[in-house]
Design a protein around this motif. Structure first.
Motif, mmCIF file in Angstrom:
data_model
loop_
_atom_site.group_PDB
_atom_site.id
_atom_site.type_symbol
_atom_site.label_atom_id
_atom_site.label_comp_id
_atom_site.label_asym_id
_atom_site.label_seq_id
_atom_site.Cartn_x
_atom_site.Cartn_y
_atom_site.Cartn_z
ATOM 1 N N MET A 79 0.864 -1.169 0.000
ATOM 2 C CA MET A 79 0.000 0.000 0.000
ATOM 3 C C MET A 79 0.904 1.223 0.000
ATOM 4 N N GLU A 80 0.318 2.399 -0.047
ATOM 5 C CA GLU A 80 1.101 3.628 -0.015
ATOM 6 C C GLU A 80 0.761 4.421 1.241
ATOM 7 N N ALA A 81 1.754 5.143 1.759
ATOM 8 C CA ALA A 81 1.523 6.015 2.913
ATOM 9 C C ALA A 81 0.479 7.064 2.533
ATOM 10 N N GLU A 82 -0.552 7.183 3.339
ATOM 11 C CA GLU A 82 -1.662 8.079 3.012
ATOM 12 C C GLU A 82 -1.260 9.543 3.092
ATOM 13 N N HIS A 83 -0.387 9.870 4.046
ATOM 14 C CA HIS A 83 0.051 11.251 4.228
ATOM 15 C C HIS A 83 1.561 11.280 4.394
ATOM 16 N N ASP A 84 2.124 12.493 4.396
ATOM 17 C CA ASP A 84 3.515 12.643 4.787
ATOM 18 C C ASP A 84 3.684 12.154 6.220
ATOM 19 N N ALA A 85 4.904 11.783 6.579
ATOM 20 C CA ALA A 85 5.161 11.273 7.928
ATOM 21 C C ALA A 85 6.455 11.857 8.466
ATOM 22 N N VAL A 86 6.542 11.908 9.790
ATOM 23 C CA VAL A 86 7.748 12.366 10.481
ATOM 24 C C VAL A 86 8.659 11.163 10.700
ATOM 25 N N ALA A 87 9.900 11.276 10.291
ATOM 26 C CA ALA A 87 10.878 10.208 10.514
ATOM 27 C C ALA A 87 11.950 10.715 11.465
ATOM 28 N N LEU A 88 12.313 9.883 12.447
ATOM 29 C CA LEU A 88 13.312 10.228 13.452
ATOM 30 C C LEU A 88 14.422 9.190 13.390
ATOM 31 N N GLY A 89 15.642 9.648 13.102
ATOM 32 C CA GLY A 89 16.754 8.728 12.934
ATOM 33 C C GLY A 89 17.770 8.818 14.052
ATOM 34 N N ILE A 90 18.395 7.663 14.341
ATOM 35 C CA ILE A 90 19.508 7.604 15.282
ATOM 36 C C ILE A 90 20.330 6.365 14.959
ATOM 37 N N GLU A 91 21.465 6.553 14.342
ATOM 38 C CA GLU A 91 22.400 5.475 14.029
ATOM 39 C C GLU A 91 21.714 4.277 13.381
ATOM 40 N N GLY A 92 20.876 4.537 12.391
ATOM 41 C CA GLY A 92 20.234 3.463 11.648
ATOM 42 C C GLY A 92 19.011 2.853 12.297
ATOM 43 N N GLU A 93 18.691 3.233 13.525
ATOM 44 C CA GLU A 93 17.503 2.713 14.216
ATOM 45 C C GLU A 93 16.407 3.780 14.162
ATOM 46 N N ASP A 94 15.773 3.888 13.011
ATOM 47 C CA ASP A 94 14.823 4.961 12.774
ATOM 48 C C ASP A 94 13.411 4.578 13.196
ATOM 49 N N VAL A 95 12.594 5.616 13.437
ATOM 50 C CA VAL A 95 11.177 5.454 13.736
ATOM 51 C C VAL A 95 10.405 6.408 12.833
ATOM 52 N N VAL A 96 9.317 5.908 12.246
ATOM 53 C CA VAL A 96 8.444 6.728 11.417
ATOM 54 C C VAL A 96 7.120 6.912 12.151
ATOM 55 N N TYR A 97 6.643 8.170 12.219
ATOM 56 C CA TYR A 97 5.385 8.499 12.883
ATOM 57 C C TYR A 97 4.350 8.869 11.820
ATOM 58 N N LEU A 98 3.327 8.032 11.678
ATOM 59 C CA LEU A 98 2.240 8.254 10.730
ATOM 60 C C LEU A 98 0.994 8.708 11.492
ATOM 61 N N PHE A 99 0.303 9.708 10.972
ATOM 62 C CA PHE A 99 -0.924 10.177 11.602
ATOM 63 C C PHE A 99 -2.093 9.387 11.027
ATOM 64 N N GLU A 100 -2.685 8.525 11.845
ATOM 65 C CA GLU A 100 -3.768 7.647 11.408
ATOM 66 C C GLU A 100 -4.857 7.602 12.474
ATOM 67 N N GLY A 101 -6.100 7.799 12.072
ATOM 68 C CA GLY A 101 -7.209 7.716 13.010
ATOM 69 C C GLY A 101 -7.138 8.728 14.133
ATOM 70 N N GLY A 102 -6.624 9.920 13.855
ATOM 71 C CA GLY A 102 -6.571 10.975 14.859
ATOM 72 C C GLY A 102 -5.405 10.911 15.809
ATOM 73 N N THR A 103 -4.430 10.035 15.533
ATOM 74 C CA THR A 103 -3.267 9.915 16.408
ATOM 75 C C THR A 103 -2.029 9.596 15.576
ATOM 76 N N PHE A 104 -0.861 9.806 16.149
ATOM 77 C CA PHE A 104 0.383 9.399 15.522
ATOM 78 C C PHE A 104 0.711 7.958 15.927
ATOM 79 N N ILE A 105 0.961 7.130 14.950
ATOM 80 C CA ILE A 105 1.353 5.744 15.184
ATOM 81 C C ILE A 105 2.823 5.611 14.797
ATOM 82 N N SER A 106 3.613 5.005 15.674
ATOM 83 C CA SER A 106 5.048 4.880 15.421
ATOM 84 C C SER A 106 5.383 3.495 14.894
ATOM 85 N N TYR A 107 6.261 3.459 13.899
ATOM 86 C CA TYR A 107 6.724 2.213 13.307
ATOM 87 C C TYR A 107 8.259 2.182 13.373
ATOM 88 N N GLY A 108 8.799 1.142 13.998
ATOM 89 C CA GLY A 108 10.241 0.992 14.026
ATOM 90 C C GLY A 108 10.791 0.694 12.629
#
Length: 208
Positions: free
Chosen positions: A176-205
């Motif tokens: 599937m495709e990401a519905e919206h832009d997302a915030v990505a937070l990086g640290i030495e290759g261990e990144d987290v992406v925050y997607l806004f879904e259903g009125g909240t931010f959901i984090s994906y390692g």
């Protein structure tokens, strides 16, 4: 160049600054090798997206309503210094490492996310523009700043994950495709992406 994300699960908590608390779930994501520089939302994409061009400072351009909300919620906050590793790893992204802008909830208004220092803490905050010039703050992450020879620094860097990034979900890895832009937070290759879904931010390692 696009990243491919492989989402395997969910679980966790994010906080909206204000009367609402937002629930966040965590997942595991595998991505292809790091992408090249991402286009700046404010300059190159989405003609319908309303952008802010009021640069408060050379390093952290923020609209005045966001500055006011940050001052209300995070007394005595300031822009953090970054470790050399964070600066190096953020190279190649047009929107990095302190502030990213995009349409995180699909309403065509420009939102933003930033990292800030409050005391000894590093805080990552998203500001969604719910109405013209009216922002709601969401605290995505809080951590202790790294003490580098007596100087407090952030080991993290922000970058934008654009709308339309191909995602592969679950054991079957259906695409599937990401519905919206997302915030990505990086640290030495261990990144987290925050997607806004259903009125909240959901984090994906993320793993590269």
């Amino acid at each position: 160049m696009k990243k491919k994300l492989y989402l395997l699960g969910l679980l966790g908590v994010a906080v909206a600054c204000g009367p609402k608390n937002e629930e966040v779930r965590d997942g595991q994501v595998e991505v292809a090798p790091p992408a090249q520089a991402l286009d700046s939302v404010a300059n190159t994409r989405k003609d319908a997206l309303k952008t802010d061009k009021n640069d408060i400072s050379p390093t952290m351009p923020l609209p005045p309503p966001v500055l006011r909300r940050l001052t209300e919620e995070y007394a005595n906050w300031k822009e953090p210094a970054l470790t050399e590793e964070a600066l190096e790893q953020s190279e190649g992204y047009l929107q990095a490492p302190m502030v990213v802008r995009g349409d995180f909830n699909g309403d065509t208004r420009q939102d933003l996310a930033l990292q800030l220092q409050q005391g000894d803490d590093l805080v990552v905050v998203a500001a969604l523009q719910e109405q013209e010039g009216v922002y709601e703050l969401y605290e995505l992450k809080r951590d202790i700043l790294f003490n580098e020879r007596g100087a407090l620094k952030s080991p993290y860097y922000l970058y934008l994950m654009e709308q339309g990034e191909p995602l592969r979900i679950g054991a079957e890895r259906d695409e599937m495709e990401a519905e919206h832009d997302a915030v990505a937070l990086g640290i030495e290759g261990e990144d987290v992406v925050y997607l806004f879904e259903g009125g909240t931010f959901i984090s994906y390692g993320v793993s590269n």
